[in-house]
Write a protein that holds these residues in place. Structure first.
Motif, PDB file in Angstrom:
ATOM      1  N   PHE A   1     107.798  51.775  47.531  1.00 55.16           N
ATOM      2  CA  PHE A   1     108.982  51.695  48.391  1.00 55.16           C
ATOM      3  C   PHE A   1     108.787  52.403  49.722  1.00 55.16           C
ATOM      4  CE2 PHE A   1     112.554  50.911  45.067  1.00 55.16           C
ATOM      5  CZ  PHE A   1     112.376  49.556  45.212  1.00 55.16           C
ATOM      6  N   LEU A   2     107.578  52.823  50.021  1.00 58.41           N
ATOM      7  CA  LEU A   2     107.329  53.438  51.324  1.00 58.41           C
ATOM      8  C   LEU A   2     106.958  52.369  52.345  1.00 58.41           C
ATOM      9  CD1 LEU A   2     105.286  56.705  50.630  1.00 58.41           C
ATOM     10  CD2 LEU A   2     107.579  56.531  51.611  1.00 58.41           C
ATOM     11  N   PRO A   3     107.326  52.572  53.606  1.00 61.70           N
ATOM     12  CA  PRO A   3     106.914  51.622  54.641  1.00 61.70           C
ATOM     13  C   PRO A   3     105.405  51.679  54.870  1.00 61.70           C
ATOM     14  CG  PRO A   3     107.986  53.526  55.616  1.00 61.70           C
ATOM     15  CD  PRO A   3     108.158  53.658  54.142  1.00 61.70           C
ATOM     16  N   LYS A   4     104.881  50.642  55.460  1.00 66.35           N
ATOM     17  CA  LYS A   4     103.434  50.554  55.665  1.00 66.35           C
ATOM     18  C   LYS A   4     102.911  51.658  56.572  1.00 66.35           C
ATOM     19  CE  LYS A   4     103.398  45.624  54.725  1.00 66.35           C
ATOM     20  NZ  LYS A   4     103.259  44.253  55.247  1.00 66.35           N
ATOM     21  N   SER A   5     103.734  52.145  57.479  1.00 65.88           N
ATOM     22  CA  SER A   5     103.303  53.225  58.368  1.00 65.88           C
ATOM     23  C   SER A   5     103.034  54.519  57.615  1.00 65.88           C
ATOM     24  CB  SER A   5     104.348  53.466  59.460  1.00 65.88           C
ATOM     25  OG  SER A   5     105.586  53.845  58.886  1.00 65.88           O
ATOM     26  N   LEU A   6     103.580  54.635  56.396  1.00 64.14           N
ATOM     27  CA  LEU A   6     103.299  55.782  55.530  1.00 64.14           C
ATOM     28  C   LEU A   6     102.359  55.385  54.391  1.00 64.14           C
ATOM     29  CD1 LEU A   6     106.799  57.543  55.271  1.00 64.14           C
ATOM     30  CD2 LEU A   6     104.808  58.250  56.614  1.00 64.14           C
ATOM     31  N   HIS A   7     101.616  54.290  54.633  1.00 63.73           N
ATOM     32  CA  HIS A   7     100.626  53.794  53.681  1.00 63.73           C
ATOM     33  C   HIS A   7     101.278  53.308  52.374  1.00 63.73           C
ATOM     34  CE1 HIS A   7      97.416  56.563  55.772  1.00 63.73           C
ATOM     35  NE2 HIS A   7      97.938  55.651  56.567  1.00 63.73           N
ATOM     36  N   GLY A   8     102.496  52.807  52.507  1.00 63.84           N
ATOM     37  CA  GLY A   8     103.182  52.262  51.351  1.00 63.84           C
ATOM     38  C   GLY A   8     103.121  50.751  51.322  1.00 63.84           C
ATOM     39  N   ALA A   9     103.700  50.157  50.260  1.00 68.42           N
ATOM     40  CA  ALA A   9     103.666  48.701  50.092  1.00 68.42           C
ATOM     41  C   ALA A   9     104.853  48.007  50.744  1.00 68.42           C
ATOM     42  CB  ALA A   9     103.623  48.352  48.608  1.00 68.42           C
ATOM     43  N   GLU A  10     105.888  48.776  51.101  1.00 71.33           N
ATOM     44  CA  GLU A  10     107.088  48.215  51.739  1.00 71.33           C
ATOM     45  C   GLU A  10     107.618  47.027  50.932  1.00 71.33           C
ATOM     46  OE1 GLU A  10     108.132  46.825  56.249  1.00 71.33           O
ATOM     47  OE2 GLU A  10     106.824  48.585  56.019  1.00 71.33           O
ATOM     48  N   MET A  11     107.777  47.245  49.648  1.00 74.00           N
ATOM     49  CA  MET A  11     108.097  46.162  48.716  1.00 74.00           C
ATOM     50  C   MET A  11     109.572  45.784  48.757  1.00 74.00           C
ATOM     51  SD  MET A  11     107.089  46.040  44.679  1.00 74.00           S
ATOM     52  CE  MET A  11     105.340  45.848  45.060  1.00 74.00           C
ATOM     53  N   PRO A  12     109.886  44.504  48.675  1.00 74.55           N
ATOM     54  CA  PRO A  12     111.285  44.078  48.560  1.00 74.55           C
ATOM     55  C   PRO A  12     111.875  44.551  47.240  1.00 74.55           C
ATOM     56  CG  PRO A  12     109.856  42.246  49.197  1.00 74.55           C
ATOM     57  CD  PRO A  12     108.966  43.361  48.771  1.00 74.55           C
ATOM     58  N   LEU A  13     113.167  44.778  47.207  1.00 66.89           N
ATOM     59  CA  LEU A  13     113.823  45.305  46.019  1.00 66.89           C
ATOM     60  C   LEU A  13     113.660  44.408  44.785  1.00 66.89           C
ATOM     61  CD1 LEU A  13     115.589  47.475  44.720  1.00 66.89           C
ATOM     62  CD2 LEU A  13     117.597  46.237  45.561  1.00 66.89           C
ATOM     63  N   PRO A  14     113.919  43.092  44.862  1.00 64.36           N
ATOM     64  CA  PRO A  14     113.804  42.284  43.636  1.00 64.36           C
ATOM     65  C   PRO A  14     112.410  42.348  43.015  1.00 64.36           C
ATOM     66  CG  PRO A  14     114.985  41.071  45.339  1.00 64.36           C
ATOM     67  CD  PRO A  14     114.420  42.295  46.005  1.00 64.36           C
ATOM     68  N   GLU A  15     111.389  42.356  43.842  1.00 66.12           N
ATOM     69  CA  GLU A  15     110.022  42.417  43.331  1.00 66.12           C
ATOM     70  C   GLU A  15     109.760  43.749  42.634  1.00 66.12           C
ATOM     71  OE1 GLU A  15     105.474  42.168  45.139  1.00 66.12           O
ATOM     72  OE2 GLU A  15     107.170  41.422  46.325  1.00 66.12           O
ATOM     73  N   ALA A  16     110.265  44.813  43.219  1.00 63.85           N
ATOM     74  CA  ALA A  16     110.068  46.136  42.632  1.00 63.85           C
ATOM     75  C   ALA A  16     110.793  46.261  41.294  1.00 63.85           C
ATOM     76  CB  ALA A  16     110.554  47.212  43.598  1.00 63.85           C
ATOM     77  N   LEU A  17     111.982  45.690  41.190  1.00 66.83           N
ATOM     78  CA  LEU A  17     112.747  45.799  39.947  1.00 66.83           C
ATOM     79  C   LEU A  17     112.005  45.170  38.774  1.00 66.83           C
ATOM     80  CD1 LEU A  17     116.395  45.104  41.179  1.00 66.83           C
ATOM     81  CD2 LEU A  17     115.339  47.298  40.631  1.00 66.83           C
ATOM     82  N   ALA A  18     111.285  44.095  39.026  1.00 71.54           N
ATOM     83  CA  ALA A  18     110.502  43.470  37.959  1.00 71.54           C
ATOM     84  C   ALA A  18     109.417  44.429  37.466  1.00 71.54           C
ATOM     85  CB  ALA A  18     109.879  42.170  38.458  1.00 71.54           C
ATOM     86  N   ILE A  19     108.862  45.233  38.368  1.00 72.42           N
ATOM     87  CA  ILE A  19     107.851  46.224  37.975  1.00 72.42           C
ATOM     88  C   ILE A  19     108.502  47.352  37.188  1.00 72.42           C
ATOM     89  CG2 ILE A  19     106.171  47.894  38.842  1.00 72.42           C
ATOM     90  CD1 ILE A  19     105.697  46.020  41.208  1.00 72.42           C
ATOM     91  N   PHE A  20     109.677  47.802  37.618  1.00 69.93           N
ATOM     92  CA  PHE A  20     110.412  48.824  36.866  1.00 69.93           C
ATOM     93  C   PHE A  20     110.643  48.357  35.426  1.00 69.93           C
ATOM     94  CE2 PHE A  20     112.985  50.380  40.844  1.00 69.93           C
ATOM     95  CZ  PHE A  20     111.812  50.803  41.423  1.00 69.93           C
ATOM     96  N   GLU A  21     111.109  47.122  35.302  1.00 72.65           N
ATOM     97  CA  GLU A  21     111.394  46.581  33.975  1.00 72.65           C
ATOM     98  C   GLU A  21     110.132  46.569  33.120  1.00 72.65           C
ATOM     99  OE1 GLU A  21     112.160  42.288  31.928  1.00 72.65           O
ATOM    100  OE2 GLU A  21     113.101  42.584  33.898  1.00 72.65           O
TER     101      GLU A  21
END
Length: 370
Positions: free
Chosen positions: A54-74
């Motif tokens: 959930f970090l922006p790319k400027s902080l070396h994150g994936a900047e992932m959309p919420l629905p996509e991330a929720l599937a990973i949480f599940e």
């Protein structure tokens, strides 16, 4: 009708490979005992940047959309409840990076092992000083406290002659807090959700923030515009969903094993239990579908409107509470038919039952409507 091989997921995309799934599940009992992720599992998390999705790319994150991330949480919660909760909480703390200035955000969130633990409770006090605050307090339920590099805590700022009392969030560093190992719940024991305490800690003003105000950084990353309460609801709901799905998988396996072992001549008995299972399973999948539909619709609204309407907030909240409630009810429906194994504290079925009920105690998942 269900096939003998239950396929819970609606697609074949998997974020976690079989090796880490087995590693986490093999460690599950130890995780319950220690309340800490193993060094090997933490290394996997760091290498795959699970705390940075959930970090922006400027902080070396994936900047992932919420629905996509929720599937990973599940998926993570379906592997193990405590593991899923810690991954979810680790993701979620990235939200706060947008409320700090750029230098502080980089200092705190760029390290490979950066992860937040904290509490939403307002149980601290802060006294304003030149360039910062003196903070005192104790905060409960700081999940992942033992591996956190950043702690967040809410405080009331003492009123002055010219200012009224107000609430602000503070970033504490590990050397400023004492971890109090008081997480004694009957489920989700592996999350290490202990209290933290600080005494007379100086926190510079730039390490404080106010979630009621618009974020300071990353204006193009939609997630940081998503309402924080609904963000918390959907994040915690999918943990309950993942644990609930795992419980039903294990319940189905137990039912089949019991049937084969007993060679029960009563076909009516098995048919009755099987129908109970299928109804519980179908209801949970329907709630899951409705939940993701609400999340996707809310994300589409964010993309077009840059905000959520009050009606959409209610839709998301209702769907989140509903899927958690249905997961809990599904476990209740099946529990009486699973024999003493389900009531044995050291069994996986028992652990999943306890984990599910503990997740569903979170205030964001409690509904006061039918």
């Amino acid at each position: 009708m269900l096939s003998e091989q239950i396929l819970i997921r609606e697609n074949n995309v998997q974020f976690f490979n079989e090796e880490i799934i087995q590693q986490v599940r093999n460690y599950s009992r130890k995780l319950e005992e220690t309340g800490k992720l193993s060094p090997e599992i933490l290394t996997y998390i760091y290498e795959h940047q699970l705390f940075k999705l959930f970090l922006p790319k400027s902080l070396h994150g994936a900047e992932m959309p919420l629905p996509e991330a929720l599937a990973i949480f599940e998926e993570a919660a379906k592997i193990d409840g405590s593991f899923g909760w810690l991954v979810t909480i680790g993701f979620g703390g990235n939200f706060f990076s947008a409320y700090l200035n750029e230098n502080i955000a980089e200092m705190l969130f760029l390290p490979e092992n950066a992860v937040v633990a904290g509490s939403g409770a307002i149980t601290g006090t802060a006294v304003k000083q030149e360039n910062g605050y003196i903070v005192n307090g104790q905060w409960q339920f700081c999940s992942g406290a033992h591996h956190a590099t950043i702690f967040t805590a809410n405080c009331k700022i003492e009123a002055t002659k010219t200012e009224v009392e107000m609430v602000r969030s503070f970033v504490l560093l590990p050397d400023q807090v004492t971890i109090i190992e008081d997480w004694k719940t009957f489920g989700m024991q592996g999350t290490g959700s202990h209290s933290i305490k600080t005494e007379n800690a100086f926190v510079p003003a730039e390490r404080t923030f106010d979630l009621s105000q618009p974020p300071l950084l990353f204006p193009d990353y939609l997630l940081y515009k998503y309402p924080f309460w609904q963000f918390a609801e959907v994040s915690f709901a999918v943990v309950a969903l993942g644990v609930g799905l795992h419980f039903l998988e294990e319940a189905f396996a137990a039912l089949e094993q019991n049937r084969q072992r007993r060679q029960d001549p009563s076909t009516e008995r098995y048919a009755f239990i099987r129908e109970k299972f299928e109804n519980a399973h179908d209801e949970l999948l329907q709630a899951r579908t409705a939940f993701y539909a609400a999340v996707n619709e809310s994300w589409q609204e964010m993309e077009t409107q840059q905000m959520l309407s009050e009606e959409m907030k209610k839709t998301v909240s209702k769907a989140s509470k509903k899927v958690a409630k249905v997961a809990r009810q599904a476990a209740h429906e099946m529990f009486p038919y699973l024999g003493m194994a389900a009531a044995t504290q050291t069994s996986l079925l028992n652990q999943l039952f306890r984990d599910l009920h503990t997740v569903c105690q979170h205030t964001t998942l409690i509904s006061y409507e039918e």
